[in-house]
Structure formats: C-alpha cells, structure tokens
Motif scaffolding. Structure first.
Motif, PDB file in Angstrom:
ATOM      1  N   ILE A   7      47.280  33.149  35.903  1.00 14.37           N
ATOM      2  CA  ILE A   7      48.636  33.595  36.193  1.00 14.37           C
ATOM      3  C   ILE A   7      49.336  33.609  34.845  1.00 14.37           C
ATOM      4  O   ILE A   7      49.567  32.556  34.248  1.00 14.37           O
ATOM      5  N   SER A  15      37.940  36.736  27.906  1.00 15.32           N
ATOM      6  CA  SER A  15      37.195  37.832  28.531  1.00 15.32           C
ATOM      7  C   SER A  15      37.216  37.802  30.050  1.00 15.32           C
ATOM      8  O   SER A  15      36.655  38.680  30.691  1.00 15.32           O
ATOM      9  N   TYR A  16      37.840  36.793  30.631  1.00 14.84           N
ATOM     10  CA  TYR A  16      38.070  36.806  32.076  1.00 14.84           C
ATOM     11  C   TYR A  16      39.558  36.858  32.394  1.00 14.84           C
ATOM     12  O   TYR A  16      39.951  36.748  33.549  1.00 14.84           O
ATOM     13  N   ASN A  39      42.883  38.635  32.828  1.00 11.56           N
ATOM     14  CA  ASN A  39      43.448  39.945  33.086  1.00 11.56           C
ATOM     15  C   ASN A  39      44.883  39.976  32.581  1.00 11.56           C
ATOM     16  O   ASN A  39      45.828  39.805  33.345  1.00 11.56           O
ATOM     17  N   ILE A  40      45.057  40.148  31.300  1.00 11.64           N
ATOM     18  CA  ILE A  40      46.400  40.132  30.699  1.00 11.64           C
ATOM     19  C   ILE A  40      46.666  41.461  30.011  1.00 11.64           C
ATOM     20  O   ILE A  40      45.751  42.172  29.627  1.00 11.64           O
ATOM     21  N   ASN A  41      47.952  41.764  29.839  1.00  7.48           N
ATOM     22  CA  ASN A  41      48.304  43.039  29.232  1.00  7.48           C
ATOM     23  C   ASN A  41      48.658  42.852  27.759  1.00  7.48           C
ATOM     24  O   ASN A  41      48.566  41.747  27.212  1.00  7.48           O
ATOM     25  N   GLN A  83      51.443  40.259  26.850  1.00 10.12           N
ATOM     26  CA  GLN A  83      51.001  38.880  27.086  1.00 10.12           C
ATOM     27  C   GLN A  83      50.039  38.446  25.977  1.00 10.12           C
ATOM     28  O   GLN A  83      50.115  37.324  25.479  1.00 10.12           O
ATOM     29  N   LEU A  87      39.456  41.217  27.222  1.00 12.69           N
ATOM     30  CA  LEU A  87      39.281  42.371  28.112  1.00 12.69           C
ATOM     31  C   LEU A  87      40.064  43.558  27.570  1.00 12.69           C
ATOM     32  O   LEU A  87      41.106  43.380  26.941  1.00 12.69           O
ATOM     33  N   ILE A  94      37.512  45.970  31.816  1.00 11.53           N
ATOM     34  CA  ILE A  94      37.951  45.357  33.063  1.00 11.53           C
ATOM     35  C   ILE A  94      37.413  46.158  34.249  1.00 11.53           C
ATOM     36  O   ILE A  94      37.183  45.641  35.328  1.00 11.53           O
ATOM     37  N   ARG A 132      29.903  39.074  35.360  1.00  6.79           N
ATOM     38  CA  ARG A 132      31.158  39.499  34.780  1.00  6.79           C
ATOM     39  C   ARG A 132      31.797  40.605  35.620  1.00  6.79           C
ATOM     40  O   ARG A 132      32.988  40.616  35.849  1.00  6.79           O
ATOM     41  N   SER A 166      33.472  39.359  38.733  1.00  2.59           N
ATOM     42  CA  SER A 166      34.387  38.236  38.572  1.00  2.59           C
ATOM     43  C   SER A 166      35.805  38.533  38.964  1.00  2.59           C
ATOM     44  O   SER A 166      36.546  37.640  39.288  1.00  2.59           O
ATOM     45  N   PHE A 167      36.211  39.768  38.894  1.00  6.86           N
ATOM     46  CA  PHE A 167      37.585  40.050  39.290  1.00  6.86           C
ATOM     47  C   PHE A 167      37.715  41.521  39.653  1.00  6.86           C
ATOM     48  O   PHE A 167      36.917  42.349  39.264  1.00  6.86           O
ATOM     49  N   PRO A 180      40.015  44.904  39.268  1.00  8.69           N
ATOM     50  CA  PRO A 180      41.034  45.379  38.321  1.00  8.69           C
ATOM     51  C   PRO A 180      42.401  45.404  38.975  1.00  8.69           C
ATOM     52  O   PRO A 180      42.518  45.737  40.146  1.00  8.69           O
ATOM     53  N   LYS A 181      43.411  45.040  38.208  1.00  9.07           N
ATOM     54  CA  LYS A 181      44.777  45.054  38.702  1.00  9.07           C
ATOM     55  C   LYS A 181      45.224  46.486  38.881  1.00  9.07           C
ATOM     56  O   LYS A 181      45.078  47.296  37.986  1.00  9.07           O
ATOM     57  N   GLU A 228      51.251  45.825  38.215  1.00 12.23           N
ATOM     58  CA  GLU A 228      51.718  44.512  37.793  1.00 12.23           C
ATOM     59  C   GLU A 228      52.120  43.675  38.996  1.00 12.23           C
ATOM     60  O   GLU A 228      51.843  42.510  39.095  1.00 12.23           O
ATOM     61  N   ALA A 232      49.488  38.379  41.459  1.00  8.20           N
ATOM     62  CA  ALA A 232      49.125  37.177  42.198  1.00  8.20           C
ATOM     63  C   ALA A 232      49.447  37.380  43.665  1.00  8.20           C
ATOM     64  O   ALA A 232      50.559  37.740  44.013  1.00  8.20           O
TER      65      ALA A 232
END
Lengths: 601, 192
Positions: free
Chosen positions: A307, A327-328, A330-332, A335, A352, A378, B80, B83-84, B86-87, B90, B94
C-alpha cells in the motif's frame, strides 16, 4: 565453529603436520623428499579457494592432483549429470560445502516438461555416508524431496547452511525437519522455490533454547506462517542479520519483528500492507522510527502487496541502502521518485516497469553508484502497454556509468539507445534485453536490432553474458561471433535467418559455455559446426529450431563424451519428433533416471 | 490443411460423427500450463489427470483473440507472473475487504466493498452468497418480511443496521458485516 574442529580430529592431516614438525626439530626419521613436498603443498593449497585455480593445480602432475583433491573443501558441480556422486566422492574426500545445479534455465519458463530429472536424492544419499563433516549445501534448479531434507538433517551434525534456489519437490514438512534437527544451522535461504503447503508449522520447530541463525529467507513460501512463533524465533536469534518474510506477514507484524531485530542488515518486508481494514483514527505503529532504528540496513526487498501510503516509512534507511528490490511493488513514477531521491549509495536496483521511463530517469539522476539494474514487466504479455522504452534505457546509460549488469523488459526499443549504452557503460558484464514482442524491429527506424547488439559486443569489452531479442538477422550473430570473445552465456529467442547465425557464434566465441536457443531457424548443419567446441561447454539447449533426429544422432555418434537428450512434448504422438535438444558433456554413461518423454541418443 | 478444416465445418461432420460416448460430450482438450497456482500437493490419483494443476474442464481461459500466447514467452518465471494483477486504475489499488458472517453458517466470507456501487448491489450479492432473502428496507421499520437482517460493526464497535447512512459513509465506517437471524435481529428493528 572451532569447537567442531576440535571434537572431530582429522588424523591424516595431523600426522602430516607432526611429520613436518618432526623434521624441523630433528626428532623424527626424515620422510622422503616427495612426501615433504606433498605435505608442504597440501598446507599451501589450503589457502587456495578459487575452483579455477584448483582445477589448474590438479593438472600439474599426479602428486599435485592428489594433494589438491585432499584439500578441496568446496565442491562445485555445475551440471548434476556431468559427474556421478560416486565419482565426485571418490576424488574429493574432505568436502565441507557442495554446490549442485540441475535443470537448465529455460525450464523456469515451462519449456521443459515436469519430472525431467535433477534429483537430489542420489547425491544426499551418497554424501550422507561419505561427507560427515558437511556444512553447506547450495542447490539450484534441483528436485529435492522432504525425505532428502530429512536425511540431510540427520546425517550432518555440523550442518550450517542450506540455500535452495529455484528448487521444488519439497514442502513445509521437509523444512520442519531441517529446523528441528540442524542445531548448528546459521543459514536457511529459500529463494524462488516452489514449496508445498503441508500445513506444518515449521517455524515452531527451531530449537527453543536459542538459535545461531544469521539468515532466514522464506519470501517465496506461498502459505501462512505462525507469526507468534516467528516473533519468538527472532527474539531468540541474536545473530540474525538477514530476514526475508513472505507476503503473509503484514506491515503491523513486520513492525513487531523490526523492533526486536534492529541489527538486521537485509530485510524482506513481506506484504507491506495491513491485513485488516484500518479505519481512520486508529493508532498505527510508528513505522518510521522502526526503520530508523535499523541503522545497519543495507538491503531492502519484499513489498509484495504494497500500500503505497506506507512507503514513507522507509525514508530513514534509503541513504544507506546498497540494494533495493521493488520488483513486486506496484508503484508509479511519483511514488518511486519520493524514495529514490534519497538512495545515493544504491548499487543494486530491481523494479517494475510501472514506474515508467520517467521513474528510470529519476534513478539515473540519483543512483550514480548503480551496478545492477533489473526492470520487470508488470504485464508480461507481448502486446501489452509498454510503460518503459528506449527513453528509460538511454537515461540509465547516461546517468549510471558504472553499470555492470542489466536486465530490461520492454515493448519497444531503438538501436540508438542500445548503442548509447554500449558506449556509456563500458563496464557492462551482463546485458540482457527482452523486447517482449517477437521479431520487433527498432520502432523508430524499422530496422533490425542487429546494430544495437553489435555495438554491445564491440564496445563492452568485459561482456560475459548476453541475451538478445527483437528482430535480428544473421548479421547480429556475425557481430557476436566476431567481437564476443569473452561471452560465456548466450540466450537467443526468435532470432536469425539461417544456419549461418549459429555457425558464427559456435565458430567465433571460444569462451562459450552455456548456449540456450529457442524458436530460431538453425538446423543440423549449424549444429555440426560446433563439434570442435561442445566438450568445452556446460550445455547446449535448442528448442523449436530446425533440427532433425538424424542431425542429433550424428552429433551423439561423433562425440561419445556428450549426453544428447531429445525431449518430446507430452502431447507429441510422433515418437521421432521432438521439441527440445538438450546436450551436455558428462564423465558418466547416460543417466538412467530419465522419464519416458526423454530419449538419450 | 486449412482447406480440410473449412470443408469439415461446412458439412458439420461432427454432428454425424459415429463414436462411442454420450451425444453432446466433447473431448477435453489439454491446455498449456497456466492458471491459478495451487501449492497444496495433489493426491497421487488426481495429479496425473490434466496437464495443468488447478484448472479443470469447466473453467478454461480462452486465448485472447489478438494473439495466442506463446509458452514460456516473455521469459518471466510463473512465480513472478502470478504474483499480482496489473492495476487498472489508481482508485482500484487497495480493495476494501470486510468479513461477512452469517448466523448459523460454518465459516465466514470476505467481500470487497469497493466492488459495489450502493446498497442494492451489496444486499443482492450477500443474498446470493449466503442463499437467503432480506426483507424490504424502510427507515422507520428496518427490514420487514424476512427473519434475516444485515448488520455491520462500525468504527466505534457498535452493531448498526445496514442502510441507514449514506453509502460512502457506510463504506468508510464499516469494519465487518453480520447477517443476523431470528430473535437476535429483533432488537435492530426487523419490524416484529
């Protein structure tokens, strides 16, 4: 630990030492000159640690061969099928640490059917009786069972370090055995393994009275752990310096661990998010001061479900960080910028592509000491949005002149940027560029990427590892063959026009050790052109190329010291057809543990 | 090759094909390995069945229409890749997951409040999830016409009736949900 050495004397070496002492004081009957020389040699060789040097020493003469064999304590086996356990153990009697590597790298990407091999069982079984003083085991891409781990835990009373990288076949029950029985354990590092969830609380299995743990890495474990037990474990492990948590540890739990272990140097931060909804007004722990208290922290990773609001917590440690793994995360761009602007000492950075070219520009502006950069996608598909491009690469090349290693995933690239990097970053040792669209040319000029990669091999005189991608003709390979004189590892995918491509490389690169090729138009004639070199290589992998069975059989006949495996897809009806050629030098007869879809020629 | 396929589809040979098996049942196709990772060990008899762990016949992903994904490309380890997600925007970063318990149900569920645009959607989802019906809401009498009442615990730890406050206020104060049943529900005004 020195107590161990006192408890378990090694009679042979002690006798030799006494003999030498005897010679010096004149008490003893003098041994023959040969024996003296050998004694002296052994004592000198104890200081020699590099395996390349040791290999050279062992070639001098029989006497030196024997002396070296007796004094080698670190055994490195780059291909577990190149030599049998029995042969290794017969030659090297006094081994304390073993490195074993199994499957070829392309197996990581689901290119190899499962159950291909690389079993740890025959090795651990043999070592259990022959290497009682074994302290360290490092395995990469091996199949390790819980029984193997159990045997390991029972057989080596001095065991200190277990490092498993990209392994599978075991679960939390195997880990429980290690935790409970290896009383001297200092290092338990599980890196990118597939660990089965046996629903065993392995964290609770460490000795209650206290541990000598220095490193505990389990960020790859995809199941919850008993947090209270972990907290108690950290509290009774005063030597702990490296701790990497999995994503089931929340930031609140991370806080509790950090305040117990401010001496940490390496921290994997787990999920870096809260497990419960924290409504406004709730008291959150003071994460910033927890980080500030870790004055020795130099390596930070984790952020599995970050977060971004919590990012400012790490600001206090940024100035000291030499390694940061986002690498895990998810930031822009923004950030990232808020963090990276503090990281002046950063040498290793994984990130990423969500941070975009602009984020990489910020890295280039601040991280002047950067040695290694990895940019992961990503969205790992061929036709996804590409947030990073040649712009980011160019910026990095201009800002990070000391760069030695780069792995860069992108959707579009230009020759100009790659050429710029070849000129700006002359220290490059590893250059891996993955343009995710197959056969994609320079997106501005429309030309193949030949000139870019050509410049890399031409200008980066220290280059030993290269991975190429994008639209590439045989010309690129001619450059590699002409200039890539130090290249040891080469990865090729969807590249080249004809057999000439592979020929250039096999004829031109004398140091080539590991060659992995997929989906490229190289056939039997090209394969033949490497006959002079295959015994110098660790392996050759060719999948979905233009090889025929006869071509491979020809190689197998010509080179009895090579094991030539042809591997079928499980679906493949045609018993003669195959997808993969995997061949490697070996001192042994071909392995007997191969599954049905593998044919050894 | 292509010609034969076109021919086949014109004549619809499949419909007149003679084979053993119930009409309407199709051969299951083996899929390339992909899909949700399930790291519990498969029991020996099921592990060999399909090529991929965790994906059954009923639940197949179709290859995107644009381009078939090539196995092992790009070269990223599946660990990898999986693992997530993609967003997308924004705002969706969460999720807002809250626990939902239902009186009498053996285990709880979790839902993401952000997925719902308002009370009607939320209540419908709850009804689907737990297979029950809620009565009609009115400000004066609460939920009438059913023995189930949706409630939530707010920031102060109090149990409140779902629906009284504006949706946004509810979203920011709701910590968990509980579907009350029977006599417990009377106190919250189920309109006895």
């Amino acid at each position: 630990m020195s107590e161990d050495r006192n408890e378990m004397p090694e009679p042979e070496v002690d006798t030799r030492r006494r003999e030498i002492a005897g010679v010096l004081t004149g008490e003893f009957q003098s041994p023959s000159p040969d024996q003296v020389l050998e004694n002296v040699l052994e004592n000198v060789l104890l200081f020699l640690t590099s395996r390349r040097d040791r290999n050279a020493v062992s070639l001098v003469c029989k006497s030196w061969y024997r002396a070296e064999a007796l004094t080698r304590s670190d055994l490195f086996i780059g291909n577990c099928y190149a030599v049998s356990p029995r042969r290794a153990i017969e030659r090297f009697r006094r081994v304390r640490s073993v490195v074993l590597k199994g499957k070829p790298r392309f197996a990581d990407f689901n290119l190899m059917p499962p159950n291909w091999g690389a079993y740890f069982t025959p090795w651990v079984t043999a070592m259990a009786t022959s290497y009682p003083w074994l302290e360290k085991v490092y395995l990469k891409r091996m199949f390790v069972t819980d029984r193997d781990l159990e045997l390991l835990a029972q057989s080596f009373p001095a065991f200190k370090e277990l490092v498993l990288v990209c392994c599978d076949g075991f679960g939390t029950s195997g880990l429980a055995g290690i935790a409970s029985k290896c009383r001297q354990l200092r290092v338990l590092d599980l890196i990118e393994d597939e660990v089965a969830d046996d629903e065993v609380d392995w964290i609770s299995c460490f000795p209650e009275s206290g541990t000598c743990l220095e490193s505990l890495i389990f960020d790859c474990i995809e199941c919850p752990i008993n947090f209270e037990a972990l907290e108690r474990l950290v509290a009774r492990s005063p030597s702990l310096r490296k701790l990497r948590l999995n994503r089931y540890v929340s930031i609140g739990q991370l806080y509790r661990l950090m305040i117990r272990a401010p001496q940490l140097t390496h921290l994997g931060s787990g999920s870096f998010s809260s497990s419960d909804i924290v409504a406004q007004g709730d008291q959150e722990p003071d994460y910033i001061s927890a980080f500030a208290a870790c004055r020795s922290l130099v390596c930070l990773s984790g952020f599995r479900e970050i977060i971004p609001d919590y990012l400012p917590a790490i600001y206090p440690v940024c100035a000291n960080l030499t390694s940061l793994n986002f690498s895990y995360a998810n930031i822009n761009t923004e950030q990232l910028k808020s963090v990276i602007c503090h990281c002046h000492k950063l040498q290793i950075f994984w990130v990423l592509d969500s941070v975009c070219d602009e984020g990489l520009q910020a890295v280039a502006a601040t991280c002047k000491e950067l040695r290694e950069l990895r940019v992961f996608p990503i969205d790992a598909r061929e036709d996804s949005e590409g947030p990073v491009s040649e712009v980011g690469l160019q910026a990095i090349s201009e800002g990070c002149r000391k760069l030695q290693s780069i792995l860069y995933f992108c959707q579009r690239m230009t020759n100009a940027a790659v050429i710029a990097m070849s000129k700006n970053c002359s220290d490059l040792v590893v250059f891996r560029l993955c343009i995710m669209g197959r056969h994609r040319p320079d997106h501005i000029t429309g030309e193949p990427m030949d000139e870019g990669f050509g410049a890399i091999v031409m200008n980066c005189k220290k280059l030993t590892r290269l991975a190429i991608s994008g639209l590439l003709t045989d010309k690129a390979f001619s450059y590699i063959g002409k200039y890539g004189k130090l290249v040891r590892t080469l990865s090729v995918a969807f590249a080249g026009d004809s057999d000439m491509g592979l020929k250039y490389v096999l004829e031109g690169c004398p140091k080539l050790q590991k060659l992995e090729i997929r989906d490229s138009p190289f056939g039997d004639a090209a394969l033949r052109s490497g006959l002079h070199h295959y015994y110098n290589m660790r392996f050759l992998w060719m999948s979905s190329c233009r090889l025929s069975r006869q071509g491979c059989e020809e190689i197998a006949r010509a080179m009895p010291g090579l094991v030539v495996e042809v591997i079928r897809n499980e679906n493949e009806e045609d018993k003669d057809g195959f997808e993969i050629l995997y061949m490697y030098r070996s001192l042994e007869r071909p392995r007997i543990d191969a599954p049905e879809f593998v044919t050894i020629l | 090759m292509e010609g034969a396929v076109a021919y086949e589809s014109d004549l619809n040979l499949k419909a007149t094909e003679l084979r053993l098996g119930l009409p309407g049942s199709d051969e299951a196709e083996k899929e390339a390995l992909s899909g949700v990772r399930n790291n519990k060990r498969a029991s020996p008899d099921t592990s060999d069945e399909c090529g991929s762990k965790g994906s059954s016949n009923g639940d197949r992903e179709n290859a995107p229409a644009t381009k078939a994904q090539v196995v092992g490309w790009p070269p990223i380890r599946s660990f990898r890749k999986n693992s997530f997600q993609p967003k997308k925007t924004e705002a969706e970063a969460a999720g807002m997951f809250v626990k939902v318990s239902m009186d009498g149900a053996p285990y709880l569920r979790k839902i993401d409040l952000k997925v719902y645009k308002g009370y009607p959607e939320l209540l419908q989802a709850l009804q689907n999830m737990f297979k029950f019906t809620i009565g009609d809401y009115s400000e004066r009498e609460g939920y009438k016409g059913s023995e189930y009442v949706p409630t939530y615990e707010d920031k102060d730890g109090d149990w409140m009736l779902v629906g009284d406050v504006p949706w946004d206020m509810f979203m920011s104060s709701c910590k968990r949900l509980r579907i009350m049943k029977g006599s417990d529900a009377r106190g919250l005004g189920c309109g006895a």
